[in-house]
Scaffold this active site. Structure first.
Site, PDB file in Angstrom:
ATOM      1  N   ASP A   1       1.085  -1.017   0.420  1.00 12.80           N
ATOM      2  CA  ASP A   1       0.221  -0.036  -0.120  1.00 12.80           C
ATOM      3  C   ASP A   1       0.989   0.958   0.224  1.00 12.80           C
ATOM      4  O   ASP A   1       1.807   1.482   1.091  1.00 12.80           O
ATOM      5  CB  ASP A   1      -1.230  -0.390   1.103  1.00 12.80           C
ATOM      6  CG  ASP A   1      -1.509   1.350   1.310  1.00 12.80           C
ATOM      7  OD1 ASP A   1      -1.644   2.345   0.518  1.00 12.80           O
ATOM      8  OD2 ASP A   1      -2.509   1.531   2.081  1.00 12.80           O
TER       9      ASP A   1
ATOM     10  N   LYS B   1       2.744  11.727  -3.980  1.00 12.00           N
ATOM     11  CA  LYS B   1       2.148  11.056  -4.486  1.00 12.00           C
ATOM     12  C   LYS B   1       0.649  12.001  -4.704  1.00 12.00           C
ATOM     13  O   LYS B   1       0.156  11.786  -6.022  1.00 12.00           O
ATOM     14  CB  LYS B   1       0.963   9.479  -3.307  1.00 12.00           C
ATOM     15  CG  LYS B   1      -0.017   8.936  -3.655  1.00 12.00           C
ATOM     16  CD  LYS B   1      -0.494   7.381  -2.523  1.00 12.00           C
ATOM     17  CE  LYS B   1      -1.468   7.387  -3.218  1.00 12.00           C
ATOM     18  NZ  LYS B   1      -2.014   5.760  -1.764  1.00 12.00           N
TER      19      LYS B   1
ATOM     20  N   GLU C   1      -7.203   1.107  -4.785  1.00 17.21           N
ATOM     21  CA  GLU C   1      -7.147   0.793  -2.761  1.00 17.21           C
ATOM     22  C   GLU C   1      -8.327   0.477  -2.126  1.00 17.21           C
ATOM     23  O   GLU C   1      -8.621  -0.718  -1.245  1.00 17.21           O
ATOM     24  CB  GLU C   1      -6.637   1.619  -2.238  1.00 17.21           C
ATOM     25  CG  GLU C   1      -5.370   1.793  -2.716  1.00 17.21           C
ATOM     26  CD  GLU C   1      -4.388   3.306  -2.240  1.00 17.21           C
ATOM     27  OE1 GLU C   1      -6.204   4.665  -1.749  1.00 17.21           O
ATOM     28  OE2 GLU C   1      -4.297   4.125  -2.141  1.00 17.21           O
TER      29      GLU C   1
ATOM     30  N   ASP D   1     -12.519   5.276   2.404  1.00 17.73           N
ATOM     31  CA  ASP D   1     -11.395   5.255   2.254  1.00 17.73           C
ATOM     32  C   ASP D   1     -10.937   7.037   2.688  1.00 17.73           C
ATOM     33  O   ASP D   1     -10.753   7.582   1.560  1.00 17.73           O
ATOM     34  CB  ASP D   1     -10.577   4.629   1.655  1.00 17.73           C
ATOM     35  CG  ASP D   1      -8.459   4.780   1.352  1.00 17.73           C
ATOM     36  OD1 ASP D   1      -8.816   5.382   2.063  1.00 17.73           O
ATOM     37  OD2 ASP D   1      -8.181   3.950   0.707  1.00 17.73           O
TER      38      ASP D   1
END
Lengths: 622, 162
Positions: free
Chosen positions: A8, A70, A171, A193
């Protein structure tokens, strides 16, 4: 023997997990920590520091310590998302060759995939130390709404880190995979999430063990970092009141406030009031005296409510796309560190009219799901349905402080039980091997009597598996994922022609026939974009596809069939064919924001090799 | 042993009757999609995986059409004309026109140079094409799209070592 892992790759923290003896387990570094901060620091000399060794340097050496990449990976330099935030980082962002974002450190410019590669190398090193063997393959997760450029950049990062990418996995899909089948015939699950930098909501349906993504929506610029920034703003106001210093004007002080705000926020998840002190921190504009700041959970919730509630408009988009109501969801799964705030769980319950489940640790669940997918896709592992390590189960969001976890006890002897008996979510009854063939037979597209044409794509009369001997002992659950964004080509007047709709199961493809606009024209160009808008400029341009060597013909008569494929990683592939000549054309796609040529990739590899990362044993204990 | 995908209707692909209910279509799709997803053949040869992917993509296409009432009606009409596939997203039958340098150019003289450049690029004469694009830009000042294409052309040339 080499291993495959699930990673992850997060905005704030990364986690690596692997399936061992049929059990998915997060892997800890030698000091027992499972969260690897996605932070890379370049000291003037010596090895590059990654993870916990780098996080303190955000304060001590901010210009050379890179984090949150990211948020910007795979984005072309000129995009508003990049231009808006570039000034908010204390390190030097600049345009990289090829039009992407680069970070300049000690005179070197690193592309963002290179920075992510350092984090992935750290994950790899942690996994190799924990597993005791080389880790060569990985499933790497990305937010569901990552576009082609962001996925490709992530894949490049993994390859720079020496990992073969088994799959780029969404994800939320990984989270659903970790949760496994419920045993009900049909269940609708919302994966909520809320991470450090991004928010994603995915609506899934699990029917007969087959997972189908009904809809995904997300905001790549919405996360816990925004809450930290809002709290840091309140701190800055407080400093201004007490000391008449504007901390917001000084990125070094403000960045330090953000680190403190994050800590404060975490502590307020379990306590009702917290005081933090900053003593004598110095910035560009001189030093600041000792200063104390007190905040209650209620104040934190007032500060973050508007940010948290932005997630629910995204949720409504997703349920609309799934043709559901918020209350029509059977199960809500919380993922990401930000869901550990009590406010988030409460607002989720109010909005969905249902209590969310946090049965698997929200900060580890994605890596666990990725490791399950890795073990299912990896040729060297036996086929079995992995289960989740008991240490990660049945947690209350606020009960766990991962960073403070003690070093893991020596490995417990694993009881020699079949995985299903241990499994918290045992696979629903599977057909025994004997019944497999008939089921496969039934699954076949019905045979037709016509013989195949030489040019036509042909399919095996039976599903391939049935034709392969020996048949696999077990059919692992297949994950049917979808592409998150519509794929478009530009048409006259700046509009889009839709090729592949958002939420189409992948792999998928679409073939369109194009023609020339001029007599005798031999080259044509098509611009391709991903996004929801019907105006081309409002979407993310992926690049330009150039078709050359078309037979000269009057305008409108040439026919070029272009097939756009989105593969199982969610990455686009293009091929073109001149229908008249039947010739396959070399379709060259110039992808914006990524170095297209082998030379640039080679240089990136060389830079990775030039920088060893610090040994795990030198990671400072906390 | 191979069966052509091109000879089967969406109903035949999904193994359902033409009057099948939505539930039945969905159940069949779920079963087939799981069975034909390339991941189910990850230990098979690349040919088998590619074949599975081709079937999977077509099954998704079939389900996409048959699960929407509008598209299913449209497909019924196409089927009666002997067409086994429809493009659910194609709104008009005219194929889209592609952007050429000529279409990007604005003034007539720029268009003339751009047309020559289009032809030269097609012939692989990039150096000559570059000259024509520069001439076109001379007529079409501040044409950002032409500028962009000139940059791309130069990049391509440097990649090819020209």
């Amino acid at each position: 023997m080499s291993f495959a892992v699930g990673i992850d790759l997060g905005t704030t923290n990364s986690v690596v997990a692997a399936v061992r003896d049929g059990i998915a387990t997060p892997l800890a570094d030698p000091q027992g920590f499972r969260l690897i901060p996605s932070v890379v620091s370049f000291p003037r000399s010596g090895a590059v520091l990654v993870g916990r060794a780098a996080i303190e340097r955000r304060v001590d050496d901010p210009g050379q310590t890179v984090y949150s990449v990211k948020r910007l990976i795979g984005r072309p330099w000129g995009t508003p998302e990049v231009q808006r935030v570039r000034g908010t980082f204390p390190f030097d962002l600049r345009e990289a060759p090829g039009g992407g974002v680069g970070v300049s450190v000690h005179g070197n410019t690193y592309t963002l995939p290179e920075i992510s590669a350092f984090v992935l190398r750290q994950c790899k090193a942690v996994a190799e130390a924990a597993l005791g063997g080389p880790v060569l393959r990985a499933v790497v997760t990305v937010p569901a709404n990552f576009n082609d450029l962001q996925r490709s950049a992530t894949k490049t990062a993994a390859s720079l880190a020496g990992l073969e990418v088994l799959r780029i996995l969404n994800e939320p899909t990984a989270a659903a995979l970790a949760h496994g089948p419920s045993g009900k015939a049909r269940e609708r699950i919302a994966i909520y999430d809320f991470g450090g930098g991004t928010f994603d909501i995915t609506i899934l349906e699990i029917a007969d063990g087959v997972l189908e993504v009904l809809a995904t929506a997300g905001d790549t610029q919405l996360g816990g970092d925004d809450i930290d920034a809002a709290v840091a703003e309140r701190m800055a106001e407080d400093i201004f009141r007490k000391h008449k210093v504007d901390a917001r004007a000084d990125t070094r002080i403000f960045d330090r406030l953000r680190v403190m705000a994050e800590k404060l926020k975490r502590e307020l998840s379990t306590r009702s009031e917290v005081e933090v002190t900053g003593d004598g921190f110095s910035g560009d504009r001189g030093a600041l005296a000792r200063w104390a700041f007190r905040m209650t959970r209620q104040e934190l919730e007032q500060t973050s409510l508007a940010i948290v509630d932005r997630t629910f408009s995204v949720c409504r988009q997703a349920v609309d796309a799934a043709k559901l109501q918020l209350t029509g969801v059977d199960r809500i799964v919380l993922v990401g560190g930000s869901t550990r705030m009590p406010l988030v769980a409460r607002r989720v319950e109010q909005s969905f009219g249902r209590r969310p489940v946090a049965r698997i640790h929200p900060e580890l669940i994605v890596a666990l799901g990725a490791s399950i997918q890795a073990s299912l896709l990896d040729d060297e592992q036996p086929l079995a349905i992995p289960t989740i390590d008991a240490d990660c189960l049945d947690v209350e969001p606020q009960d766990i402080e991962v960073l403070a976890a003690p070093p893991p006890p020596p490995p417990r002897p694993k009881p020699p039980l079949p995985p299903t008996s241990r499994a918290p979510h045992a696979e629903p009854a599977r057909p025994d091997p004997g019944s497999r063939a008939p089921r496969a037979e039934q699954a076949l597209p019905p045979a037709s009597s016509r013989a195949p044409g030489a040019q036509e794509p042909s399919v095996p009369r039976r599903p391939p598996a049935a034709a392969v001997a020996p048949p696999p002992p077990e059919v692992a659950p297949v994950l049917i994922d979808v592409t998150p964004l519509s794929l478009n080509v530009e048409t006259a007047g700046g509009f889009c022609s839709l090729l592949i709709e958002a939420n189409t199961p992948i792999p998928c493809e679409c073939t369109r026939t194009f023609t020339t606009g001029n007599d005798g024209q031999s080259t044509v160009c098509v611009r391709v974009a991903q996004g929801p808008s019907s105006r081309f400029a409002d979407n993310t341009c992926l690049g330009e596809l150039e078709l050359s060597g078309i037979e000269p013909a009057p305008r409108g008569t040439a026919q070029i069939a272009v097939t756009f494929e989105i593969d199982a990683d969610g990455i686009m592939n293009v091929c073109a064919k001149d229908i008249k000549s039947g010739r396959q054309k070399a379709a060259r796609v110039q992808i914006v924001g990524t170095p297209a040529d082998a030379k640039a990739i080679e240089a990136m590899h060389a830079r990775q090799h030039a920088h060893p990362i610090a040994d795990l044993s030198v990671q400072p204990p906390r | 042993m191979f069966e052509s995908l091109e000879t089967q209707s969406y109903y035949e692909l999904l193994g359902v009757a033409t009057d099948a209910q939505a539930d039945r279509i969905k159940a069949s799709y779920v079963k087939l999609a799981a069975a034909c997803h390339p991941d189910a053949y990850r230990r098979s040869s690349p040919e088998h995986r590619a074949a599975a992917a081709a079937v999977f993509k077509r099954i998704v296409e079939a389900y996409r059409v048959l699960s929407s009432a509008d598209l299913r009606t449209r497909y019924g009409r196409a089927l009666s004309r002997g067409k086994l596939r429809i493009d659910p997203l194609a709104r008009d039958s005219a194929p889209p026109t592609l952007r050429t340098l000529e279409t990007l150019a604005v003034t007539p003289s720029a268009k003339q140079f751009a047309r020559a450049a289009d032809r030269l690029i097609g012939e692989g004469k990039l150096k000559e094409a570059k000259m024509q694009v520069m001439l076109a830009l001379n007529c079409d000042r501040d044409n950002a799209q032409l500028e962009e294409r000139l940059t791309m052309l130069k990049e391509t040339m440097s990649l090819m070592g020209q």
